[in-house]
Scaffold this active site. Structure first.
Site, PDB file in Angstrom:
ATOM      1  N   CYS A   1       8.685 -82.568  13.644  1.00 18.30           N
ATOM      2  CA  CYS A   1       7.510 -82.322  13.901  1.00 18.30           C
ATOM      3  C   CYS A   1       7.266 -83.671  13.368  1.00 18.30           C
ATOM      4  O   CYS A   1       8.466 -84.790  12.875  1.00 18.30           O
ATOM      5  CB  CYS A   1       6.808 -81.173  13.997  1.00 18.30           C
ATOM      6  SG  CYS A   1       6.169 -81.075  12.193  1.00 18.30           S
TER       7      CYS A   1
ATOM      8  N   LEU B   1      -8.511 -75.918  -5.671  1.00 17.09           N
ATOM      9  CA  LEU B   1      -7.760 -75.852  -4.475  1.00 17.09           C
ATOM     10  C   LEU B   1      -6.837 -76.722  -4.538  1.00 17.09           C
ATOM     11  O   LEU B   1      -6.811 -77.901  -4.587  1.00 17.09           O
ATOM     12  CB  LEU B   1      -8.589 -76.390  -3.047  1.00 17.09           C
ATOM     13  CG  LEU B   1     -10.042 -75.349  -3.277  1.00 17.09           C
ATOM     14  CD1 LEU B   1     -11.030 -76.755  -2.044  1.00 17.09           C
ATOM     15  CD2 LEU B   1      -9.974 -74.504  -2.672  1.00 17.09           C
TER      16      LEU B   1
ATOM     17  N   GLN C   1     -12.485 -88.246   3.135  1.00 17.07           N
ATOM     18  CA  GLN C   1     -13.059 -88.658   2.059  1.00 17.07           C
ATOM     19  C   GLN C   1     -13.833 -89.684   1.711  1.00 17.07           C
ATOM     20  O   GLN C   1     -13.926 -90.423   0.104  1.00 17.07           O
ATOM     21  CB  GLN C   1     -11.923 -88.623   0.911  1.00 17.07           C
ATOM     22  CG  GLN C   1     -10.893 -86.892   0.906  1.00 17.07           C
ATOM     23  CD  GLN C   1      -9.724 -86.953   0.224  1.00 17.07           C
ATOM     24  OE1 GLN C   1      -9.678 -88.402  -0.906  1.00 17.07           O
ATOM     25  NE2 GLN C   1      -9.321 -86.630   0.371  1.00 17.07           N
TER      26      GLN C   1
ATOM     27  N   LYS D   1     -12.573 -78.813   5.661  1.00 20.33           N
ATOM     28  CA  LYS D   1     -13.337 -78.820   4.751  1.00 20.33           C
ATOM     29  C   LYS D   1     -14.504 -77.698   3.722  1.00 20.33           C
ATOM     30  O   LYS D   1     -13.511 -77.173   2.902  1.00 20.33           O
ATOM     31  CB  LYS D   1     -13.049 -80.062   4.265  1.00 20.33           C
ATOM     32  CG  LYS D   1     -12.392 -81.248   3.982  1.00 20.33           C
ATOM     33  CD  LYS D   1     -11.216 -80.990   2.592  1.00 20.33           C
ATOM     34  CE  LYS D   1     -10.386 -81.957   2.519  1.00 20.33           C
ATOM     35  NZ  LYS D   1     -10.387 -82.527   2.104  1.00 20.33           N
TER      36      LYS D   1
ATOM     37  N   GLY E   1      -9.207 -82.125  -4.910  1.00 17.84           N
ATOM     38  CA  GLY E   1      -8.020 -83.449  -5.407  1.00 17.84           C
ATOM     39  C   GLY E   1      -8.327 -84.706  -4.886  1.00 17.84           C
ATOM     40  O   GLY E   1      -8.322 -85.538  -4.169  1.00 17.84           O
TER      41      GLY E   1
END
Length: 487
Positions: free
Chosen positions: A439, A172, A285, A254, A276
């Site tokens: 932004c 990913l 995480q 996720k 990662g």
């Protein structure tokens, strides 16, 4: 002359022979990628590569090589011939300098490695100084059976296992530091990769990710043909926002990304999904949250960065060459919707995840764009520039963040138009004006800038968003203060 990594040398004979065949294939690909033909000879404990004249092929980026040396010459393995050849090759290069002679030997001979070092060292000593501790020049003699080889360099290789020796996985890839380094670490372990990019940020974001993926493919993936699978996640995220509670958005997202990776893995015969993630780096995480998302797919989820901190990851990205590209990418996985959960129960996340229509993700994966990274033209993919790192004179600056963020700070003179409003109504703006949008991270505004460009506007997104724009504002203010001091 290439030396194998210790991991290859300790394999059983059949496995080692297979690894060395794969390594030879990858070396040929490395040479051909530079437009050079080569010949490779495998002598079990050493590989010999001849690639003609010119610059050396990119051997430092071929996994499975411990070190390599450019051979300066060779001779018959007799002591007198070794001394004569060594003197001819190196008498001028050591002249007036500190030097050392190193020797190693395999086979049966009537002399030892020490004899070679003493005799050749003495022969070279006329106009030079022996220094075994800190030599300016090192002369290496490697005696292998009936041949003596001479070289003066020993270049460290990439190490690891030959790419392709350990099967295939999908990674990913977001384009940021973490996913690029994680991918490289799996490549080093001999795992061939395809990359899955879940696009939440439009064409501008894709261009940056393609650049990172192509770098990994062109410079670190010899012997394989990696592909980038671009999955449009706009519809998935739209449903996610509507159907699930804000505190769990990141975790459900996720899980959807894992599933996208898993679906692609089925089509490319891959055995794992690579991410990662590192424990505790962001809210999604934490160890508890990793547990809550880990069962989204049946395939193993590999996390090579799990015990690394951000500084280590960034340092590694500098070593492998992805730092400058990844520094331009603001990872676009944050949905910015309220306070995220840091210790979600797996059952709760699973129930929220089950609220989504699985057909939406399946359809997005089926409709994905697939790029052959080794053959893709990066310039064609890049397209017109969407990002800018400056504020041109006479440009109208538009702040697309929320009202609270605008009140707290905005670029001097910037007008406020929230992103959703601007995306709907930019057609009312003056087409004769140049626009710079910003932004929080620079990617939402990039998507709007792309649409404006397609409609004929001269519009750009400020690279790096608010953080980089603040730095630009501070530098301008500091410069004005400096001029005032001079006056």
């Amino acid at each position: 002359m290439l030396r194998l990594t210790g991991e290859i040398s300790t394999k059983g004979r059949r496995t080692r022979a297979r690894f060395q065949r794969i390594l030879a294939r990858n070396l040929r690909d490395a040479c051909l990628s530079e437009g050079r033909a080569c010949r490779i000879r495998d002598e079990w404990s050493r590989l010999y590569l001849e690639s003609g004249t010119g610059d050396s092929p990119p051997l430092q980026r071929v996994f499975g090589v411990s070190s390599f040396s450019t051979l300066d010459g060779s001779c018959e393995a007799r002591l007198s011939e070794i001394i004569r050849t060594g003197f001819r090759l190196y008498s001028q290069s050591v002249k007036g300098r500190r030097y050392a002679v190193r020797s190693r030997r395999t086979g049966t001979h009537d002399f030892t490695s020490r004899d070679v070092m003493i005799e050749l060292g003495g022969a070279l000593n006329e106009d030079a100084e022996v220094d075994l501790e800190d030599p300016e020049v090192s002369v290496y003699v490697e005696v292998r059976d009936e041949t003596a080889l001479f070289y003066a360099d020993r270049v460290r290789g990439a190490g690891g296992l030959p790419l392709g020796a350990e099967g295939n996985a999908v990674a990913l890839l977001s384009g940021g530091f973490d996913s690029a380094v994680a991918s490289w670490m799996l490549l080093k372990r001999g795992v061939g990769l395809d990359y899955v990019f879940c696009n939440l940020g439009g064409e501008a974001y894709k261009r940056l990710v393609v650049e990172v993926a192509k770098f990994l493919a062109d410079r670190w993936s010899y012997g394989t043909q990696p592909r980038l699978h671009v999955v449009d996640f706009e519809a998935v995220v739209g449903q996610l926002r509507e159907a699930t509670r804000p505190s769990l958005h990141q975790l459900v997202l996720k899980r959807q990304m894992y599933r996208a990776g898993g679906l692609v893995a089925e089509t490319v015969d891959a055995d794992a999904v690579v991410t990662g993630e590192a424990v505790g780096q962001v809210s999604s995480q934490t160890l508890t949250n990793l547990r809550a998302i880990d069962d989204a797919i049946d395939l193993p989820v590999l996390r090579p960065l799990v015990g690394m901190d951000k500084e280590e990851i960034i340092a590694r990205s500098r070593d492998i060459g992805t730092y400058a590209m990844c520094a331009r990418v603001r990872e676009y996985c944050s949905l910015g919707s309220g306070k995220p959960a840091t210790a979600a129960a797996p059952e709760l996340v699973g129930r929220e995840d089950a609220l989504l229509d699985p057909g939406l993700l399946t359809g997005a994966v089926a409709a994905r764009e697939v790029l052959d990274l080794r053959s893709v033209d990066a310039a064609e993919v890049a397209g017109d520039a969407v990002f800018t790192e400056r504020i041109p004179d006479q440009a109208v600056v538009i702040d697309t963040r929320g009202p609270k963020a605008y009140r707290q700070w905005h670029w001097p003179g910037a007008v406020h138009r929230e992103s959703e409003e601007l995306a709907r109504e930019f057609g009312t703006l003056d087409r004769e004006v140049r626009y710079v949008l910003y932004c929080s991270q620079g990617l939402k505004s990039a998507r709007i800038a792309e649409r404006m460009q397609a409609a004929g506007y001269e519009a750009y997104s400020f690279m790096g968003g608010e953080t980089q724009l603040r730095r630009l504002a501070d530098s301008i203010t500091d410069g004005e203060r400096g001029r005032e001091d001079l006056e």
